[in-house]
Design a protein around this motif. Structure first.
Motif, PDB file in Angstrom:
ATOM      1  N   HIS A 202       0.806  -1.214   0.000  1.00 33.42           N
ATOM      2  CA  HIS A 202       0.000   0.000   0.000  1.00 33.42           C
ATOM      3  C   HIS A 202       0.842   1.268   0.000  1.00 33.42           C
ATOM      4  CE1 HIS A 202      -3.690  -2.216   0.272  1.00 33.42           C
ATOM      5  NE2 HIS A 202      -3.323  -2.824   1.386  1.00 33.42           N
ATOM      6  N   ASP A 203       2.151   1.137   0.132  1.00 26.38           N
ATOM      7  CA  ASP A 203       3.011   2.308   0.023  1.00 26.38           C
ATOM      8  C   ASP A 203       3.354   2.626  -1.424  1.00 26.38           C
ATOM      9  OD1 ASP A 203       2.913   2.357   2.708  1.00 26.38           O
ATOM     10  OD2 ASP A 203       5.056   2.137   3.068  1.00 26.38           O
ATOM     11  N   LEU A 204       2.945   1.751  -2.353  1.00 21.17           N
ATOM     12  CA  LEU A 204       3.202   1.963  -3.772  1.00 21.17           C
ATOM     13  C   LEU A 204       1.901   2.279  -4.492  1.00 21.17           C
ATOM     14  CD1 LEU A 204       5.677  -0.984  -4.532  1.00 21.17           C
ATOM     15  CD2 LEU A 204       6.247   1.395  -3.995  1.00 21.17           C
ATOM     16  N   ALA A 205       2.013   3.050  -5.561  1.00 22.71           N
ATOM     17  CA  ALA A 205       0.840   3.374  -6.369  1.00 22.71           C
ATOM     18  C   ALA A 205       0.392   2.131  -7.131  1.00 22.71           C
ATOM     19  CB  ALA A 205       1.178   4.496  -7.349  1.00 22.71           C
ATOM     20  N   PRO A 206      -0.910   1.949  -7.312  1.00 24.71           N
ATOM     21  CA  PRO A 206      -1.384   0.781  -8.076  1.00 24.71           C
ATOM     22  C   PRO A 206      -0.739   0.720  -9.450  1.00 24.71           C
ATOM     23  CG  PRO A 206      -3.218   1.882  -6.986  1.00 24.71           C
ATOM     24  CD  PRO A 206      -2.029   2.768  -6.802  1.00 24.71           C
ATOM     25  N   GLY A 207      -0.304  -0.495  -9.823  1.00 25.99           N
ATOM     26  CA  GLY A 207       0.318  -0.701 -11.121  1.00 25.99           C
ATOM     27  C   GLY A 207       1.820  -0.570 -11.122  1.00 25.99           C
ATOM     28  N   THR A 208       2.421  -0.118 -10.024  1.00 26.27           N
ATOM     29  CA  THR A 208       3.879   0.001  -9.972  1.00 26.27           C
ATOM     30  C   THR A 208       4.512  -1.379 -10.105  1.00 26.27           C
ATOM     31  OG1 THR A 208       3.684   1.910  -8.500  1.00 26.27           O
ATOM     32  CG2 THR A 208       5.832   0.815  -8.605  1.00 26.27           C
ATOM     33  N   PRO A 209       5.448  -1.575 -11.051  1.00 28.63           N
ATOM     34  CA  PRO A 209       6.038  -2.911 -11.242  1.00 28.63           C
ATOM     35  C   PRO A 209       6.869  -3.331 -10.020  1.00 28.63           C
ATOM     36  CG  PRO A 209       6.437  -1.504 -13.149  1.00 28.63           C
ATOM     37  CD  PRO A 209       5.924  -0.615 -12.061  1.00 28.63           C
ATOM     38  N   ILE A 210       6.628  -4.542  -9.554  1.00 26.81           N
ATOM     39  CA  ILE A 210       7.394  -5.119  -8.452  1.00 26.81           C
ATOM     40  C   ILE A 210       8.111  -6.353  -8.984  1.00 26.81           C
ATOM     41  CG2 ILE A 210       7.298  -6.172  -6.174  1.00 26.81           C
ATOM     42  CD1 ILE A 210       4.810  -4.599  -5.583  1.00 26.81           C
ATOM     43  N   THR A 220      15.426 -24.002 -12.220  1.00 27.83           N
ATOM     44  CA  THR A 220      15.575 -22.733 -12.932  1.00 27.83           C
ATOM     45  C   THR A 220      14.834 -21.622 -12.194  1.00 27.83           C
ATOM     46  OG1 THR A 220      13.646 -23.191 -14.325  1.00 27.83           O
ATOM     47  CG2 THR A 220      15.804 -23.914 -15.138  1.00 27.83           C
ATOM     48  N   GLU A 221      15.310 -20.395 -12.412  1.00 27.34           N
ATOM     49  CA  GLU A 221      14.716 -19.237 -11.749  1.00 27.34           C
ATOM     50  C   GLU A 221      14.456 -18.154 -12.773  1.00 27.34           C
ATOM     51  OE1 GLU A 221      16.316 -16.069  -8.523  1.00 27.34           O
ATOM     52  OE2 GLU A 221      16.291 -18.150  -7.829  1.00 27.34           O
ATOM     53  N   ASP A 222      13.238 -17.656 -12.805  1.00 26.06           N
ATOM     54  CA  ASP A 222      12.847 -16.587 -13.721  1.00 26.06           C
ATOM     55  C   ASP A 222      12.470 -15.352 -12.914  1.00 26.06           C
ATOM     56  OD1 ASP A 222      13.191 -18.309 -15.865  1.00 26.06           O
ATOM     57  OD2 ASP A 222      11.080 -18.947 -15.850  1.00 26.06           O
ATOM     58  N   GLU A 223      12.608 -14.199 -13.542  1.00 30.09           N
ATOM     59  CA  GLU A 223      12.167 -12.957 -12.912  1.00 30.09           C
ATOM     60  C   GLU A 223      10.969 -12.411 -13.676  1.00 30.09           C
ATOM     61  OE1 GLU A 223      14.298  -9.187 -10.933  1.00 30.09           O
ATOM     62  OE2 GLU A 223      14.576  -9.298 -13.109  1.00 30.09           O
ATOM     63  N   ILE A 224       9.919 -12.140 -12.943  1.00 33.62           N
ATOM     64  CA  ILE A 224       8.724 -11.561 -13.536  1.00 33.62           C
ATOM     65  C   ILE A 224       8.407 -10.276 -12.791  1.00 33.62           C
ATOM     66  CG2 ILE A 224       7.805 -13.812 -14.248  1.00 33.62           C
ATOM     67  CD1 ILE A 224       5.947 -13.737 -11.847  1.00 33.62           C
ATOM     68  N   PHE A 225       7.535  -9.468 -13.366  1.00 31.51           N
ATOM     69  CA  PHE A 225       7.136  -8.207 -12.738  1.00 31.51           C
ATOM     70  C   PHE A 225       5.624  -8.220 -12.532  1.00 31.51           C
ATOM     71  CE2 PHE A 225      11.189  -7.242 -14.613  1.00 31.51           C
ATOM     72  CZ  PHE A 225      11.791  -6.398 -13.685  1.00 31.51           C
ATOM     73  N   LEU A 226       5.220  -7.966 -11.283  1.00 32.49           N
ATOM     74  CA  LEU A 226       3.798  -7.921 -10.946  1.00 32.49           C
ATOM     75  C   LEU A 226       3.406  -6.481 -10.635  1.00 32.49           C
ATOM     76  CD1 LEU A 226       3.433 -11.036  -8.604  1.00 32.49           C
ATOM     77  CD2 LEU A 226       3.091 -10.899 -11.069  1.00 32.49           C
ATOM     78  N   PRO A 227       2.253  -6.031 -11.122  1.00 35.14           N
ATOM     79  CA  PRO A 227       1.796  -4.668 -10.804  1.00 35.14           C
ATOM     80  C   PRO A 227       1.318  -4.593  -9.355  1.00 35.14           C
ATOM     81  CG  PRO A 227       0.151  -5.822 -12.106  1.00 35.14           C
ATOM     82  CD  PRO A 227       1.339  -6.728 -12.047  1.00 35.14           C
ATOM     83  N   ALA A 228       1.772  -3.586  -8.638  1.00 38.11           N
ATOM     84  CA  ALA A 228       1.416  -3.447  -7.227  1.00 38.11           C
ATOM     85  C   ALA A 228      -0.082  -3.255  -7.063  1.00 38.11           C
ATOM     86  CB  ALA A 228       2.165  -2.269  -6.614  1.00 38.11           C
ATOM     87  N   ASN A 229      -0.656  -4.004  -6.096  1.00 38.91           N
ATOM     88  CA  ASN A 229      -2.054  -3.839  -5.680  1.00 38.91           C
ATOM     89  C   ASN A 229      -3.050  -4.101  -6.801  1.00 38.91           C
ATOM     90  OD1 ASN A 229      -1.042  -2.875  -3.115  1.00 38.91           O
ATOM     91  ND2 ASN A 229      -0.657  -0.923  -4.137  1.00 38.91           N
ATOM     92  N   GLU A 230      -2.634  -4.895  -7.787  1.00 37.85           N
ATOM     93  CA  GLU A 230      -3.529  -5.301  -8.867  1.00 37.85           C
ATOM     94  C   GLU A 230      -3.342  -6.790  -9.129  1.00 37.85           C
ATOM     95  OE1 GLU A 230      -2.722  -2.993 -12.318  1.00 37.85           O
ATOM     96  OE2 GLU A 230      -3.404  -1.087 -11.431  1.00 37.85           O
ATOM     97  N   GLN A 231      -4.423  -7.464  -9.472  1.00 36.53           N
ATOM     98  CA  GLN A 231      -4.341  -8.889  -9.769  1.00 36.53           C
ATOM     99  C   GLN A 231      -3.671  -9.098 -11.124  1.00 36.53           C
ATOM    100  OE1 GLN A 231      -7.978 -11.091  -9.206  1.00 36.53           O
ATOM    101  NE2 GLN A 231      -8.629  -9.813  -7.489  1.00 36.53           N
ATOM    102  N   HIS A 232      -2.830 -10.141 -11.177  1.00 34.39           N
ATOM    103  CA  HIS A 232      -2.085 -10.415 -12.408  1.00 34.39           C
ATOM    104  C   HIS A 232      -2.002 -11.927 -12.606  1.00 34.39           C
ATOM    105  CE1 HIS A 232       0.673  -9.391 -15.658  1.00 34.39           C
ATOM    106  NE2 HIS A 232       1.465 -10.368 -15.255  1.00 34.39           N
ATOM    107  N   ARG A 233      -2.063 -12.351 -13.864  1.00 34.23           N
ATOM    108  CA  ARG A 233      -2.033 -13.777 -14.183  1.00 34.23           C
ATOM    109  C   ARG A 233      -0.584 -14.271 -14.246  1.00 34.23           C
ATOM    110  NH1 ARG A 233      -6.328 -16.341 -15.822  1.00 34.23           N
ATOM    111  NH2 ARG A 233      -7.309 -14.367 -16.423  1.00 34.23           N
TER     112      ARG A 233
END
Length: 691
Positions: A202-210, A220-233
């Motif tokens: 909640h300290d980040l604006a919605p949609g901020t990439p995390i 194996t290890e992958d890096e993905i980006f999830l938008p803050a405070n929004e549901q993502h598939r």
């Protein structure tokens, strides 16, 4: 406080119905005496009344009662989330202040109850239990001291008393976390399973990439980006049947209340859409029906069955449109669709010019790359056109000698077969083995590869059913073509359906039928992993675990248990998705995954203190809710008919509950006195009437 009062009551010496009848008789007698003007009517009436009163036995009950204290239940949250961010100190300070407020008030009894919880907080379950042992008329109120993360909040609660809540923790806490909004219980093997994930901060604006790291089963290890405070598939591959795991890890930030919920375990179950089996029968014979019936009876299996009815060298003048034979689709099966099959069965198959030899080399490659093949060998296997002279023979777990043994024998489960899941269920006990029907023909084979596993033996303990893993695939060889005798019930028959079902599903990599399985469990103290390896073949030697936090390798040795399994204890307290590697004395390795499913529990999913979950229930019960950091309210003792809370105060009810401390019974008409009185009246009446 003492209060004296008297209560008049009767304690009849006879049944009240009998007394009513006597009263009616006495009344009738007095009426008759009066009508006939008999002398002594008054004396007789008085005696009757005195007797009736004596039988009613009127009494005075003397009581002295004492006011009982009002009980206030104080439920204290002692769950895992209460041990972070100084909440324990806040809670203890609030308890001391509450005790001090009512220390000099004997009319209020505070009853404290700690509510533990490592995976969740269930305060209302404890409240129900406590209320069941207390008279409701003595309840002056209920107070909860908690961080607000309560996981059994009811839809409604009618206490007939105030419910007050003190919230521990701070108003501006920060706890970023990963949450599953939609899970995938099942996934199709070879495809991806999709989850709906939300990264909350909640300290980040919605949609901020995390940035989030995804650790898969293969390491194996992958890096993905999830938008803050929004549901993502988020999708994970499903490479095999059974449990499929992955872990998401989000970087920690400073001053988080809890960092365990920055991890998330994704788990699904891999299932095959349809198992595709190719059955090739070299000629019509009774055994092919057993395979066909078994595979067609399984709704999860698509069967493609070809029987070579008419080899190419057999020519006649029958017109093409009258032939019952269809062309064998060699290219379609072995070039276009070969990889689509999960299992290929060669049932007494002979070359005979139908299948070019180089197509069998494709079958060998198919197995090595992850396919499965089963050969049911009869006399034709070692004949001139048999598979023994092809590339497929090099793939088999047993080598033929060329000898065909024709004599009666009963298949037997050997020691390895009693441990292997394919045959363990039908093996019976060592002292009372099952009595199965006899077969009459077997191909002599020899097993030299240490990786091959013989589960059934026949004549002179020769291998009858042998299995082997070949690189990524699996093969099996049944060195007799007479299993169909069991299906016909010959000589008592045998478990043909169960054996063939288990064999075919082992070849198609059913996880439940794996013979060398490594299972993991967390030790009771939580500081170690306990590995259990059910192993056929060389004895286990060592186990190693990679610490997910430091990357350090931790080793441990195996010890054999009485049930013939092997156990190792690896000291590692870190929790999450942990890769386990085990090695036997032949230096062969096997890997497994351990997952601590309790890393993200209801207790750790959200550790931010909040009054929101309990606010509505508190309002329904006219209670006070506030944060301890803002100071405790003024506690008051109020009558039942008043408001139970205000903006800065919380009240407890003054109840009207008492107990009797002294009690006595005084008879108004003692029987001796009544007897003397009746005697005196009778004497007086006699003297008056005698004049």
């Amino acid at each position: 406080m003492n209060q004296g009062w008297q209560n008049l009551q009767i304690s009849p010496l006879l049944d009240i119905t009998i007394l009513q009848g006597l009263a009616l008789l006495c009344l009738a007698a007095i009426v008759l005496f009066t009508i006939f003007r008999l002398r002594g009517t008054v004396w007789r009436g008085v005696v009757m009344v005195l007797v009736l009163l004596a039988l009613l036995a009127p009494q005075f009950t003397d009581r002295e009662s004492e006011k009982l204290s009002d009980i206030v239940l104080v439920l204290v949250d002692r769950s895992g989330s209460q041990r972070i961010a100084g909440r324990t100190e806040q809670t203890d300070a609030a308890i001391e202040e509450l005790k001090e407020r009512f220390a000099d008030d004997p009319s209020v009894e505070l009853r404290f109850e700690d509510v533990p919880g490592e995976t969740d907080t269930r305060m209302f379950a404890v409240l129900d239990r406590l209320l069941g042992g207390i008279p409701r008329e003595r309840i002056g109120g209920v107070m909860m001291i908690t961080d607000g993360q309560v996981h059994d909040v009811p839809a409604n609660l009618d206490l007939d008393a105030p419910l007050h809540v003190l919230i521990s923790g701070e108003r501006d806490e920060r706890d970023r976390r990963l949450v599953i909004r939609q899970s995938a219980d099942y996934g199709i093997v070879g495809k991806d399973a999709e989850f709906m994930i939300e990264a909350i901060d909640h300290d980040l604006a919605p949609g901020t990439p995390i940035p989030v790291r995804m650790l898969l089963e293969d390491g194996t290890e992958d890096e993905i980006f999830l938008p803050a405070n929004e549901q993502h598939r988020v999708s994970i591959p499903v490479p095999h049947a059974g449990s499929v795991l992955a872990e998401l890890r989000m970087d920690d930030v400073e001053e988080e209340t809890d960092k365990t919920n920055n991890r998330l375990i994704l788990e699904t179950t891999g299932v095959r859409d349809r198992l595709r089996v190719l059955l090739l029968s070299g000629e019509p014979h009774p055994g092919e029906r057993a395979w066909r019936n078994l595979l067609r009876a399984d709704p999860g299996v698509d069967l493609v069955h070809f029987t070579i009815l008419r080899p190419p060298e057999k020519g006649d003048d029958t017109p093409i449109n009258e032939l019952a034979l269809i062309p064998f689709p060699i290219r379609d099966l072995f070039e276009v669709r070969l990889r689509q099959f999960d299992l290929i069965i060669f049932d007494r198959y002979q070359m005979r010019g139908v299948l070019p030899p180089h197509y069998l080399e494709k079958v060998v490659d198919y197995v090595r790359w992850g396919g499965a093949a089963l050969v049911v060998a009869g006399p034709e296997y070692v004949g001139p056109d048999g598979l023994a002279s092809t590339a497929l023979d090099d793939l088999m777990p047993a080598a033929v000698t060329g000898r065909v043994v024709e004599q009666p024998f009963a298949p037997q489960v050997n020691r390895a077969g009693r441990l292997h899941p394919v045959t363990a269920a039908i093996a019976g006990s060592p002292t009372t083995p099952p009595k199965w029907g006899r077969w009459y023909r077997q191909i002599e084979t020899r097993v030299s590869d240490p990786d091959a596993m013989t589960l059934l033996t026949g004549v002179d303990d020769m291998p009858l059913l042998t299995l082997q893993r070949v690189e990524e695939g699996r093969v099996a060889m049944l060195s007799s073509d007479q299993m169909w005798l069991w299906q016909r019930g010959h000589d008592g028959g045998g478990p043909v359906a169960e054996l063939l079902r288990r064999l075919s599903h082992w070849l198609m990599k059913e996880p439940a039928l794996d013979e060398n399985t490594v299972t993991t469990a967390r030790s009771p103290d939580g500081d170690s992993l306990i590995l259990n390896w059910r192993k056929i073949g060389a004895a286990p030697e060592a186990a190693s675990v990679i610490n997910p936090e430091t990357g350090e390798q931790i080793n441990a040795s195996f010890e054999q248990l009485p049930d013939q399994s092997w156990q190792a204890t690896v000291p590692i307290a870190e929790r999450g998705l942990i890769r386990v590697s085990v090695r036997d004395q032949n230096r062969r390795q096997q890997t497994a995954l351990h997952v601590d499913r309790d890393v993200l529990t209801a207790e750790t999913q959200n550790t931010n203190s909040t009054p929101e979950l309990l606010a509505e229930l508190v309002a329904e019960n006219d209670g006070y809710i506030g944060r301890i950091e803002d100071g405790l309210p003024d506690f008051r003792h109020v009558p039942d008919d008043r408001v139970w809370h205000g903006g800065n105060w919380a009240g407890f009810i003054e109840t009207d509950s008492y107990k009797t401390v002294i009690g006595g019974i005084t008879n108004l008409l003692p029987l001796p006195v009544i007897a003397l009185l009746i005697g005196a009246i009778c004497l007086m009446g006699w003297r008056v009437e005698s004049k």
